[in-house]
Design a protein around this motif. Structure first.
Motif, PDB file in Angstrom:
ATOM      1  N   HIS A 153      45.841  34.587  43.419  1.00 56.53           N
ATOM      2  CA  HIS A 153      46.122  36.025  43.350  1.00 56.53           C
ATOM      3  C   HIS A 153      47.359  36.436  44.142  1.00 56.53           C
ATOM      4  O   HIS A 153      47.884  37.529  43.937  1.00 56.53           O
ATOM      5  CB  HIS A 153      44.907  36.820  43.848  1.00 56.53           C
ATOM      6  CG  HIS A 153      43.631  36.495  43.117  1.00 56.53           C
ATOM      7  ND1 HIS A 153      43.380  36.934  41.832  1.00 56.53           N
ATOM      8  CD2 HIS A 153      42.541  35.776  43.491  1.00 56.53           C
ATOM      9  CE1 HIS A 153      42.183  36.498  41.448  1.00 56.53           C
ATOM     10  NE2 HIS A 153      41.663  35.792  42.439  1.00 56.53           N
ATOM     11  N   ASN A 175      39.008  36.525  45.499  1.00 53.49           N
ATOM     12  CA  ASN A 175      38.721  35.787  44.278  1.00 53.49           C
ATOM     13  C   ASN A 175      37.270  35.965  43.857  1.00 53.49           C
ATOM     14  O   ASN A 175      36.977  36.171  42.672  1.00 53.49           O
ATOM     15  CB  ASN A 175      39.046  34.309  44.477  1.00 53.49           C
ATOM     16  CG  ASN A 175      38.723  33.480  43.258  1.00 53.49           C
ATOM     17  OD1 ASN A 175      37.757  32.720  43.248  1.00 53.49           O
ATOM     18  ND2 ASN A 175      39.518  33.621  42.213  1.00 53.49           N
ATOM     19  N   ASP A 179      42.541  33.275  47.160  1.00 54.57           N
ATOM     20  CA  ASP A 179      43.150  34.582  47.399  1.00 54.57           C
ATOM     21  C   ASP A 179      44.666  34.474  47.372  1.00 54.57           C
ATOM     22  O   ASP A 179      45.354  35.326  46.785  1.00 54.57           O
ATOM     23  CB  ASP A 179      42.695  35.141  48.749  1.00 54.57           C
ATOM     24  CG  ASP A 179      41.255  35.624  48.714  1.00 54.57           C
ATOM     25  OD1 ASP A 179      40.593  35.427  47.678  1.00 54.57           O
ATOM     26  OD2 ASP A 179      40.794  36.179  49.717  1.00 54.57           O
TER      27      ASP A 179
END
Length: 477
Positions: free
Chosen positions: A406, A46, A402
């Motif tokens: 994502h 990130n 993360d």
């Protein structure tokens, strides 16, 4: 369109400015690595992304209207123009901004400054802010905060420029603006759920060392290119830049050594402090003063970072202190040590060279940058928070962006390596390969040396999925 003036361009100046643009553009991924090595492992992807995305969002904004807002011909009442929308001026030069090379080169060079400035802010808020609001913030902040400030300080008709405020390469426009904005954003977002001012989450210092080295190299274009030509001023800025960085590095290491140990992460911060401090002055001062800038700023910033542990705000990677504080110190000292004889075309004598009023012009520039950054940042984030919300849910924050933002993890290979090792050991012990399961597990047992403390056992899967791996990794690394 083609311009008949293209043959009059100085190819040396154009080559230097294009090289400088490439060097400054390199600084944004370098910043990603510098920041990325200092954050918790659950937010590494990130943090890299928060810098990387600025290369897309800000450059699109800059081409469409950002450059026109910052440097375009003014309309009435000092309002920036749309005349250069989508860089429609073609390959011609400009007597004010690029007299010896294409204006497109100047636009590209300035774009790299616009890109890295909001990326600096990300270090103050990593791990707490939702992704979509962050991207909206970057676009809006670049438009209403960065572009006007760049216009006031660097444009041919900027009022701070005409007042006499000196900023050779971005002390106020880049560092004070981003540092103060980062502080305001951190205060608005609040502390991280797992915030501990006495600990560090730095998980990959080789990343940070790499980022520091690339930032140092890129800063040669950041400051050297601000001379706007390949001349003696560019050489002066280049030498002063490296002198201040070197002085900052040595000063930080010496202080650390006196205190008992030399911190690698601190050694990376030292040259950055020197670079930030000398940025507004590097084309206006003698090289001896550049060393002084590096030493003085590093001593002061080192002390401020020690005091930061007792403050209530959570500026994750010290953006406010290093960039905001360093930019303020550099802009202030510019008003003391600048000399017109060093740069007759652009400099004024500072207070120590017979012109005390220059110090007040610098203070005005600093105060305007601080107030404007506070107003813009708060004016963007509060409405975004009311409309769509900007703060992560606590469980997502603890899990890390993360995975939650994502859906990816960069350390899955490590868990698989452990699984492969276990299977190799079992194979050596005669276990049939057909009996090995991809989702098998083993246990790590810890026995403390103190008999009064409890031992514990941690199960670790040998072949986790990508999404599961980060959760598993955190238990054993």
């Amino acid at each position: 369109m083609n311009s008949t003036k293209v043959t009059t361009h100085d190819t040396g100046d154009n080559a230097w400015m294009m090289t400088s643009a490439a060097l400054v553009l390199l600084m944004t991924p370098a910043l990603a690595f510098f920041y990325g090595g200092l954050v918790d492992r659950k937010n590494i992807l990130n943090q890299l992304f928060l810098s990387f995305i600025c290369m897309g969002i800000v450059f699109v904004q800059w081409v469409l209207f950002g450059f026109s807002f910052a440097f375009g011909p003014e309309m009435k009442f000092g309002i920036e123009s749309w005349k250069w929308f989508a860089l429609r001026f073609g390959e011609g030069d400009n007597a004010m901004y690029s007299p010896t090379y294409p204006l497109l080169t100047f636009a590209m060079y300035q774009a790299t400054f616009a890109i890295i400035t909001p990326a600096l802010i990300s270090g103050a808020i990593v791990g707490r802010m939702k992704l979509i609001p962050y991207m909206l913030f970057i676009f809006i902040w670049s438009t209403v905060c960065y572009d006007p400030m760049a216009h006031w300080v660097w444009s041919s008709k900027g009022w701070l420029k005409h007042l006499g405020t000196l900023d050779f390469a971005g002390g106020t426009v880049v560092h004070v603006l981003s540092g103060v904005s980062g502080l305001v954003a951190a205060i608005i977002l609040g502390k991280r759920s797992d915030y501990d001012p006495r600990s560090t989450a730095a998980h990959n210092l080789p990343f940070t060392i790499l980022g520091t080295g690339l930032l140092w190299i890129g800063w040669s274009g950041f400051n050297g290119g601000s001379a706007n030509s390949a001349d003696g001023i560019a050489a002066l800025a280049l030498v002063n830049t490296n002198a201040a960085a070197a002085a900052g590095l040595v000063t930080w290491v010496v202080i650390d050594a006196i205190r008992g140990h030399v911190s690698i992460s601190g050694a990376c911060v030292g040259p950055i402090v020197g670079l930030v401090a000398v940025t507004p002055a590097c084309g206006f001062i003698q090289t001896g003063w550049a060393l002084f800038f590096g030493v003085t700023a590093t001593c002061i910033i080192y002390s401020l970072l020690l005091l930061k542990h007792y403050m209530r705000f959570d500026d994750t990677l010290d953006v406010a202190v290093v960039h905001g504080g360093g930019g303020i110190l550099g802009a202030f000292m510019t008003g003391l040590f600048s000399q017109q004889k060093v740069n007759p075309a652009a400099a004024f004598d500072g207070a120590f060279y017979g012109r005390p009023i220059q110090l007040w012009y610098q203070i005005v520039g600093i105060l305007i940058a601080i107030v404007f950054a506070v107003v813009c940042t708060a004016g963007i984030l509060y409405p975004l928070d009311w409309i769509i919300g900007i703060r992560l849910a606590k469980e997502d924050e603890l899990e890390g962006l993360d995975l939650t933002a994502h859906g990816e993890c960069w350390e899955v290979a490590a868990s698989r390596a452990v699984g492969d090792l276990v299977k190799q050991i079992l194979d050596e012990q005669g276990v049939n390969k057909g009996q090995l399961e991809d989702n098998g597990s083993f246990e790590l047992h810890y026995t403390p040396s103190d008999a009064n403390r409890k031992s514990f056992t941690v199960p670790v899967t040998t072949r986790p999925t990508t999404i599961e791996s980060e959760s598993d990794d955190r238990h054993w690394k």
